[in-house]
Write an enzyme that holds these catalytic residues in place. Structure first.
Site, PDB file in Angstrom:
ATOM      1  N   HIS A 141       0.820  -1.226   0.000  1.00 15.34           N
ATOM      2  CA  HIS A 141       0.000   0.000   0.000  1.00 15.34           C
ATOM      3  C   HIS A 141       0.852   1.272   0.000  1.00 15.34           C
ATOM      4  O   HIS A 141       0.322   2.366  -0.217  1.00 15.34           O
ATOM      5  CB  HIS A 141      -0.903   0.053   1.239  1.00 15.34           C
ATOM      6  CG  HIS A 141      -1.954  -1.013   1.280  1.00 15.34           C
ATOM      7  ND1 HIS A 141      -2.816  -1.246   0.228  1.00 15.34           N
ATOM      8  CD2 HIS A 141      -2.298  -1.914   2.248  1.00 15.34           C
ATOM      9  CE1 HIS A 141      -3.636  -2.252   0.553  1.00 15.34           C
ATOM     10  NE2 HIS A 141      -3.345  -2.673   1.767  1.00 15.34           N
ATOM     11  N   ASP A 178      -2.816 -10.615  -2.418  1.00 13.02           N
ATOM     12  CA  ASP A 178      -3.350 -10.133  -1.144  1.00 13.02           C
ATOM     13  C   ASP A 178      -4.805  -9.698  -1.380  1.00 13.02           C
ATOM     14  O   ASP A 178      -5.152  -9.237  -2.462  1.00 13.02           O
ATOM     15  CB  ASP A 178      -2.503  -8.942  -0.667  1.00 13.02           C
ATOM     16  CG  ASP A 178      -2.898  -8.434   0.717  1.00 13.02           C
ATOM     17  OD1 ASP A 178      -2.179  -8.729   1.680  1.00 13.02           O
ATOM     18  OD2 ASP A 178      -3.932  -7.728   0.824  1.00 13.02           O
ATOM     19  N   HIS A 180      -6.398  -7.219  -0.394  1.00 18.62           N
ATOM     20  CA  HIS A 180      -6.546  -5.773  -0.576  1.00 18.62           C
ATOM     21  C   HIS A 180      -5.859  -5.321  -1.877  1.00 18.62           C
ATOM     22  O   HIS A 180      -4.934  -5.985  -2.352  1.00 18.62           O
ATOM     23  CB  HIS A 180      -5.963  -5.031   0.635  1.00 18.62           C
ATOM     24  CG  HIS A 180      -6.567  -5.463   1.936  1.00 18.62           C
ATOM     25  ND1 HIS A 180      -5.957  -6.378   2.778  1.00 18.62           N
ATOM     26  CD2 HIS A 180      -7.744  -5.131   2.513  1.00 18.62           C
ATOM     27  CE1 HIS A 180      -6.731  -6.579   3.837  1.00 18.62           C
ATOM     28  NE2 HIS A 180      -7.827  -5.845   3.701  1.00 18.62           N
ATOM     29  N   ASP A 266      -4.611 -12.986   3.311  1.00 19.93           N
ATOM     30  CA  ASP A 266      -5.856 -12.467   3.880  1.00 19.93           C
ATOM     31  C   ASP A 266      -7.056 -12.677   2.955  1.00 19.93           C
ATOM     32  O   ASP A 266      -8.163 -12.247   3.275  1.00 19.93           O
ATOM     33  CB  ASP A 266      -5.716 -10.989   4.291  1.00 19.93           C
ATOM     34  CG  ASP A 266      -4.926 -10.154   3.314  1.00 19.93           C
ATOM     35  OD1 ASP A 266      -4.713 -10.607   2.182  1.00 19.93           O
ATOM     36  OD2 ASP A 266      -4.531  -9.029   3.683  1.00 19.93           O
TER      37      ASP A 266
HETATM   38  C1  3YP Z   1      -5.587  -1.487   6.615  1.00 23.19           C
HETATM   39  C2  3YP Z   1      -6.658  -0.743   7.397  1.00 23.19           C
HETATM   40  C3  3YP Z   1      -7.934  -1.453   7.142  1.00 23.19           C
HETATM   41  C4  3YP Z   1      -7.625  -2.669   6.295  1.00 23.19           C
HETATM   42  C5  3YP Z   1      -6.140  -2.859   6.421  1.00 23.19           C
HETATM   43  C6  3YP Z   1      -5.552  -3.606   5.267  1.00 23.19           C
HETATM   44  C7  3YP Z   1      -4.151  -4.065   5.540  1.00 23.19           C
HETATM   45  C8  3YP Z   1      -3.723  -5.126   4.591  1.00 23.19           C
HETATM   46  O1  3YP Z   1      -3.696  -6.296   4.859  1.00 23.19           O
HETATM   47  N1  3YP Z   1      -3.352  -4.770   3.368  1.00 23.19           N
HETATM   48  O2  3YP Z   1      -2.964  -5.670   2.455  1.00 23.19           O
HETATM   49 ZN    ZN Z   2      -4.107  -7.257   2.791  1.00 26.36          ZN
END
Ligand code: 3YP
Ligand code: ZN
Length: 366
Positions: A141, A178, A180, A266
């Site tokens: 991210h 992942d 996300h 995840d």
């Molecule tokens: C970050 C804040 C809410 C969801 C979270 C995601 C973290 C993650 O696993 N990113 O791949």
């Molecule tokens: Zn994630």
């Protein structure tokens, strides 16, 4: 050729403190471990050791990437802010208020990027066939100007940029599984046709309003970002169809020198932060598909770098399943109880998932 493996004890020392879920702990709710605590990853490493798998892997020792390497991706302001907050007695936050790090967290973040780099370097120099960097904190991210979503620096992107500083012609495909959206990796290579970024993720989960099919890159990089926002509930069938019908043809078209996988677990059926249903078998089969296409186009070169995954008991099984496939070393740790999850109805490929796959194929002419 062997499978490389990166882990460092300091990855388990990256300190995210306490929270109550995504909220700060306070008198309203009892504080608990932050979601991105060491648990799932440290236990993944423990299982790699205790299962006997570690003895068959080539252990790769990471070192911190330099400031110069971080600056290949990030702004000087972001680097300086992380370094400054890292010297505070209680650390700081990578940018969005939900990505905390402890005192001297900077060095551990630089060591995480260094882990991705060490793994990629070993693969590119044929010291190993493929490699898995089990690093913490995660990276996918993090954008040039900020960290977010538990990420401080863009580990995979820094590794790729450093590799391109050695070989300017290096071509890469990233396959981010992942749950996300891999928004940070996408942002780094948005206008760059040398790196095709592919992200499979739960539709509009995190970041919100990010990772739509229509995000395809810009300028010289137009067409070099592929997003597959699968509907909540997607299981092995939807993921494997995406690999076969989108990822494989895209890799054949792009013809990379190496495949880089930002690997989170995840999207698993036990994850508290995702609503998907991938099992250990699904992750193993996705790995197999990538290995087959890697053998076809890039001498089998694959580097995986760890991202999310928050089930302390299931992430280790997913990770060992992937490492077992990568290395060809059979390990017998999947409990029979879990096998029943492979036969559940959510693994069927359904029309809403097929529709997403079809739209992506059409838009990208795959
Ligand atoms: C970050 C804040 C809410 C969801 C979270 C995601 C973290 C993650 O696993 N990113 O791949
Ligand atoms: Zn994630």
């Amino acid at each position: 050729m062997a499978t490389g493996y990166v882990w460092h004890e300091l990855y388990g020392w990256h300190d995210t403190g306490t929270n109550a879920g995504l909220l700060p702990g306070n008198l309203v709710m009892q504080p608990y471990l932050h979601f991105e605590s060491p648990e799932s990853k440290q236990r993944f490493h423990s299982l790699v050791e205790v299962s006997g798998l570690a003895a068959h892997l080539v252990r790769i020792e990471p070192t911190q990437v330099s400031d110069e390497d971080i600056l290949r991706v990030h702004t000087a302001e972001h680097l300086a802010r992380i370094q400054r907050e890292s010297m505070q007695p209680r650390g700081g936050d990578a940018g969005d208020g939900t990505s905390p790090f402890g005192h001297r967290g900077f060095e551990i973040a630089a060591l995480a990027a260094g882990g991705a780099w060490a793994a990629l370097d070993a693969v590119l120099n044929d010291r190993v066939q493929n490699a898995y960097a089990l690093v913490r904190p995660p990276g996918h991210h993090a954008r040039p100007e900020t960290g977010m979503g538990f990420c401080i620096f863009a580990n995979a992107s820094i590794a790729i940029r450093k590799a391109q500083s050695v070989d300017p012609n290096l071509r890469v495909v990233t396959v981010d599984w992942d749950v996300h959206h891999g928004n940070g990796t996408q942002a780094v290579f948005w206008e760059d046709p040398s790196v095709l970024t592919i992200s499979l993720h739960q539709n509009d989960l995190f970041p919100r309003n990010s990772g739509a099919i229509t995000e395809i890159g810009a300028g010289a990089g137009q067409g070099y970002a592929i997003n597959v926002p699968l509907p909540a509930g997607t299981g092995n069938g939807g993921y494997l169809a995406t690999l076969t019908d989108v990822v494989v043809p895209a890799i054949r078209k792009h013809r990379p020198d190496v495949i880089v996988v930002p690997s989170g677990f995840d999207a698993s059926c036990f994850d508290p932060l995702g609503r998907m249903s991938v099992t250990t078998t699904g992750y193993r089969e996705m790995t197999r598909i990538l290995m087959d296409v890697a053998n076809e186009v890039c001498g089998g070169r694959i580097m995986m770098t760890h991202e999310g995954g928050y089930s302390p008991t299931y992430v280790p099984l997913c990770g060992v399943s992937v490492l077992s496939e990568l290395s060809g070393v059979h390990v017998d740790v999947i409990e029979p109880l879990y096998e029943t999850y492979d036969t559940m109805p959510e693994h069927e490929l359904i029309p809403s998932q097929m529709a997403v796959i079809e739209q992506v194929r059409e838009l990208h002419a795959l």
